[in-house]
Design a protein around this motif. Structure first.
Motif, PDB file in Angstrom:
ATOM      1  N   ARG A  76       0.833  -1.216   0.000  1.00 22.35           N
ATOM      2  CA  ARG A  76       0.000   0.000   0.000  1.00 22.35           C
ATOM      3  C   ARG A  76       0.862   1.257   0.000  1.00 22.35           C
ATOM      4  O   ARG A  76       0.492   2.286  -0.552  1.00 22.35           O
ATOM      5  N   HIS A  77       2.025   1.149   0.624  1.00 23.87           N
ATOM      6  CA  HIS A  77       2.921   2.305   0.725  1.00 23.87           C
ATOM      7  C   HIS A  77       3.502   2.700  -0.626  1.00 23.87           C
ATOM      8  O   HIS A  77       3.845   3.861  -0.836  1.00 23.87           O
ATOM      9  N   PHE A  78       3.620   1.743  -1.535  1.00 21.94           N
ATOM     10  CA  PHE A  78       4.246   2.000  -2.835  1.00 21.94           C
ATOM     11  C   PHE A  78       3.213   1.847  -3.945  1.00 21.94           C
ATOM     12  O   PHE A  78       3.139   0.815  -4.617  1.00 21.94           O
TER      13      PHE A  78
ATOM     14  N   GLY B 287      14.655   8.667  -8.191  1.00 21.84           N
ATOM     15  CA  GLY B 287      16.090   8.578  -8.455  1.00 21.84           C
ATOM     16  C   GLY B 287      16.732   7.354  -7.850  1.00 21.84           C
ATOM     17  O   GLY B 287      16.128   6.592  -7.111  1.00 21.84           O
ATOM     18  N   CYS B 288      17.994   7.149  -8.168  1.00 19.30           N
ATOM     19  CA  CYS B 288      18.762   6.023  -7.611  1.00 19.30           C
ATOM     20  C   CYS B 288      20.211   6.467  -7.468  1.00 19.30           C
ATOM     21  O   CYS B 288      21.118   5.959  -8.105  1.00 19.30           O
ATOM     22  N   ALA B 289      20.408   7.480  -6.642  1.00 22.45           N
ATOM     23  CA  ALA B 289      21.728   8.088  -6.505  1.00 22.45           C
ATOM     24  C   ALA B 289      22.761   7.101  -6.008  1.00 22.45           C
ATOM     25  O   ALA B 289      22.458   6.186  -5.263  1.00 22.45           O
ATOM     26  N   ALA B 290      23.990   7.302  -6.420  1.00 22.20           N
ATOM     27  CA  ALA B 290      25.089   6.461  -5.953  1.00 22.20           C
ATOM     28  C   ALA B 290      25.587   6.976  -4.612  1.00 22.20           C
ATOM     29  O   ALA B 290      25.133   7.983  -4.100  1.00 22.20           O
TER      30      ALA B 290
ATOM     31  N   ARG C  90      26.461   6.849  -0.476  1.00 22.40           N
ATOM     32  CA  ARG C  90      25.782   6.440   0.753  1.00 22.40           C
ATOM     33  C   ARG C  90      24.265   6.524   0.583  1.00 22.40           C
ATOM     34  O   ARG C  90      23.716   7.534   0.192  1.00 22.40           O
ATOM     35  N   GLY C  91      23.579   5.442   0.893  1.00 24.66           N
ATOM     36  CA  GLY C  91      22.133   5.393   0.775  1.00 24.66           C
ATOM     37  C   GLY C  91      21.651   5.115  -0.635  1.00 24.66           C
ATOM     38  O   GLY C  91      20.457   4.952  -0.861  1.00 24.66           O
ATOM     39  N   GLY C  92      22.564   5.043  -1.590  1.00 21.39           N
ATOM     40  CA  GLY C  92      22.169   4.859  -2.976  1.00 21.39           C
ATOM     41  C   GLY C  92      21.453   3.553  -3.225  1.00 21.39           C
ATOM     42  O   GLY C  92      20.517   3.502  -4.020  1.00 21.39           O
ATOM     43  N   LYS C  93      21.863   2.495  -2.531  1.00 18.35           N
ATOM     44  CA  LYS C  93      21.237   1.196  -2.754  1.00 18.35           C
ATOM     45  C   LYS C  93      19.785   1.216  -2.314  1.00 18.35           C
ATOM     46  O   LYS C  93      18.905   0.687  -2.988  1.00 18.35           O
TER      47      LYS C  93
ATOM     48  N   GLN D  93      13.793   1.771  -3.540  1.00 16.21           N
ATOM     49  CA  GLN D  93      12.568   2.563  -3.513  1.00 16.21           C
ATOM     50  C   GLN D  93      12.134   2.943  -4.927  1.00 16.21           C
ATOM     51  O   GLN D  93      10.945   2.880  -5.276  1.00 16.21           O
ATOM     52  N   GLY D  94      13.082   3.342  -5.767  1.00 15.18           N
ATOM     53  CA  GLY D  94      12.753   3.686  -7.134  1.00 15.18           C
ATOM     54  C   GLY D  94      12.197   2.514  -7.916  1.00 15.18           C
ATOM     55  O   GLY D  94      11.237   2.658  -8.692  1.00 15.18           O
ATOM     56  N   LEU D  95      12.778   1.329  -7.698  1.00 17.11           N
ATOM     57  CA  LEU D  95      12.298   0.137  -8.401  1.00 17.11           C
ATOM     58  C   LEU D  95      10.874  -0.214  -7.972  1.00 17.11           C
ATOM     59  O   LEU D  95      10.027  -0.562  -8.810  1.00 17.11           O
ATOM     60  N   LEU D  96      10.583  -0.112  -6.684  1.00 11.02           N
ATOM     61  CA  LEU D  96       9.228  -0.387  -6.200  1.00 11.02           C
ATOM     62  C   LEU D  96       8.217   0.581  -6.826  1.00 11.02           C
ATOM     63  O   LEU D  96       7.133   0.173  -7.269  1.00 11.02           O
ATOM     64  N   ASN D  97       8.575   1.854  -6.864  1.00  8.94           N
ATOM     65  CA  ASN D  97       7.668   2.845  -7.456  1.00  8.94           C
ATOM     66  C   ASN D  97       7.491   2.614  -8.957  1.00  8.94           C
ATOM     67  O   ASN D  97       6.407   2.810  -9.509  1.00  8.94           O
ATOM     68  N   TRP D  98       8.556   2.192  -9.637  1.00  7.73           N
ATOM     69  CA  TRP D  98       8.466   1.912 -11.073  1.00  7.73           C
ATOM     70  C   TRP D  98       7.565   0.704 -11.336  1.00  7.73           C
ATOM     71  O   TRP D  98       6.730   0.732 -12.248  1.00  7.73           O
ATOM     72  N   LEU D  99       7.701  -0.333 -10.523  1.00  7.56           N
ATOM     73  CA  LEU D  99       6.891  -1.541 -10.709  1.00  7.56           C
ATOM     74  C   LEU D  99       5.416  -1.293 -10.416  1.00  7.56           C
ATOM     75  O   LEU D  99       4.551  -2.010 -10.935  1.00  7.56           O
ATOM     76  N   ALA D 100       5.124  -0.292  -9.587  1.00  4.94           N
ATOM     77  CA  ALA D 100       3.738  -0.038  -9.181  1.00  4.94           C
ATOM     78  C   ALA D 100       2.840   0.343 -10.354  1.00  4.94           C
ATOM     79  O   ALA D 100       1.609   0.272 -10.247  1.00  4.94           O
ATOM     80  N   GLN D 101       3.404   0.724 -11.481  1.00 11.61           N
ATOM     81  CA  GLN D 101       2.582   1.107 -12.640  1.00 11.61           C
ATOM     82  C   GLN D 101       2.014  -0.102 -13.379  1.00 11.61           C
ATOM     83  O   GLN D 101       1.152   0.038 -14.253  1.00 11.61           O
TER      84      GLN D 101
END
Length: 467
Positions: free
Chosen positions: A204-206, A243-246, A248-251, A256-264
């Protein structure tokens, strides 16, 4: 198994968990996660081969707490590597890491390494406590999820794959299972404070994101069966939301970006088609097959563990296809045979567990080589008749098992010939599926004679190491 980075991603947010009071319920426990968790106590000393008394006491205390809270535990353990051996590269990497840890411990450094007989001590303690358990034919994740969904109860583990399975009763990570802080709740009795993850709240969050897309999310991010290398072309070209910045925290941003992309997308097939658009044409069908095969690791299992716990019957289609005799499968399920046996039988390959020892000397496993050769001979049925053949013919006809063991500070693959055994063990009267019918006294007499005789096999040295 395990999804790269997913535990940290979920823990970092925290909103996907709800508080849970665990009492008066069935609980399906990932046995491999539990014995690792209990083994790695803060005061454990890993340099001296393992304190099994203290470990067994911790196991007793853990299940004593569950009993006091009215919890009925059912422990499910991993078995062998599976007929397809898809995790071989991952297991080789882990064994190399364990070897480095063992070397450090042998020189007085810190670190953690599961002592050699921890799994055996765990299984023995479960038996003494009367805790129901089963050892699966291969990886246990799907069977754990299936049993928990059958009963509608939680899963207790430390495996991030359970964030992906659709679990009716939710997933309780061992890191949030406060079994040493039991609390009372008046007339309702005591309970274990825990936190429970639900895939519904996560999805539900994504988006909302369809739960059917979580397996694709897992394999695209990389797990024990598939690496990210195959999909780097996709990640380098696609524009992921947020985004998917490189750095620290990039992974986690990529997750998060992949989850949002798949939600479509509504279905995995539609999402896979869109992934493939970013790849070269000659790669597409191979990657499609890889993704679809890997997603099946999160599909319901055909093994009915409820039937095993009720009737003691373990049926597994994968084992049947591998021609594993029923008595071997039953003994494996009941913990009477180690996964080592099933790996040697169907893969002709096994890993010898790393332990803390002097790395300049031969591996301690070399002392049991003749015994292992006899085990391989029993499993693979080698007759004395081949002993009389020429050396070149012996090399061609004697079954070989390859063992992964250390050679000083390096993991090596060594080819070991199975022992040829007395004809009583190898003729048509006693094939492997009838081996247990050999008279016990005659059995011991023949094997004792084999070990004490001046045969070539007992003195056989393994063939040279190879990478």
């Amino acid at each position: 198994m395990g999804v790269q980075g997913l535990t940290g991603f979920v823990e970092e947010r925290g909103v996907f968990f709800t508080d849970l009071r665990v009492r008066d319920t069935k609980l399906v426990i990932d046995g491999s996660s539990l014995y690792h968790h209990l083994c790695f106590a803060p005061d454990a000393d890993f340099r001296r081969g393992g304190d099994y008394g203290a470990f067994a006491a911790a196991v007793r205390d853990f299940f004593g707490v569950l009993r006091a809270c009215g919890v009925a535990p059912f422990v499910v353990l991993d078995g062998g590597r599976g007929a397809e051996d898809r995790k071989l590269a991952t297991l080789r990497g882990r064994a190399a890491e364990q070897l480095r840890a063992a070397h450090g411990l042998s020189r007085g450094a810190g670190g953690c390494l599961v002592p050699l007989l921890t799994r055996e001590a765990f299984v023995q303690t479960l038996g003494r406590l009367g805790v129901p358990f089963v050892q699966c034919f291969a990886e246990a994740d799907r069977e754990i999820a299936g049993l928990a969904n059958c009963w509608g109860c939680p899963v207790l583990s430390l495996d991030s794959d359970f964030f992906v399975f659709d679990l009716a009763g939710g997933y309780c990570p061992l890191s949030h299972f406060q079994w040493q802080s039991v609390r009372a709740a008046g007339p309702q009795g005591c309970y274990v404070p825990a936190r429970c993850f639900s895939a519904d709240g996560f999805c539900r969050h994504f988006g909302p994101l369809s739960k059917a897309l979580l397996p694709l999310f897992a394999v695209m991010n990389g797990n024990d069966f598939i690496g990210l290398e195959a999909l780097e072309a996709f990640f380098s070209k696609v524009r992921l939301p947020r985004g998917c910045a490189a750095g620290r925290g990039g992974k986690h941003l990529r997750l998060q970006g992949l989850l949002n992309w798949l939600a479509q997308f509504e279905e995995p097939a539609e999402a896979v088609d869109n992934v493939l658009k970013y790849l070269k044409k000659h790669q597409r069908e191979e990657i499609r097959e890889l993704l679809c095969t890997s997603m099946e690791d999160y599909a319901p299992s055909d093994v009915n563990l409820e039937d095993f716990f009720q009737n003691g019957c373990y049926e597994c289609e994968a084992a049947r296809k591998a021609d594993v005799p029923q008595w071997v499968l039953d003994a494996l399920a009941k913990g009477m045979l180690a996964p080592f046996v099933i790996n040697a039988l169907i893969l002709r390959s096994t890993f010898l567990r790393v332990q803390v020892e002097n790395m300049q000397r031969p591996s301690a496993h070399s002392t049991t080589l003749p015994i292992r050769q006899v085990i391989y001979g029993l499993l693979l049925r080698v007759s004395h008749a081949t002993e009389d053949a020429s050396p070149s013919k012996q090399t061609n006809e004697m079954p070989v098992v390859y063992e992964f063991d250390r050679c000083q500070k390096t993991l090596k693959k060594t080819f070991v010939q199975a022992a040829s055994l007395p004809s009583d063990f190898c003729d048509d009267r006693f094939p492997l599926d009838k081996l247990m019918e050999v008279n016990g006294c005659h059995n011991r007499s023949q094997l004792t004679q084999h070990f004490t005789s001046d045969t070539k096999i007992v003195a056989t040295q393994p063939l040279p190491c190879s990478h």
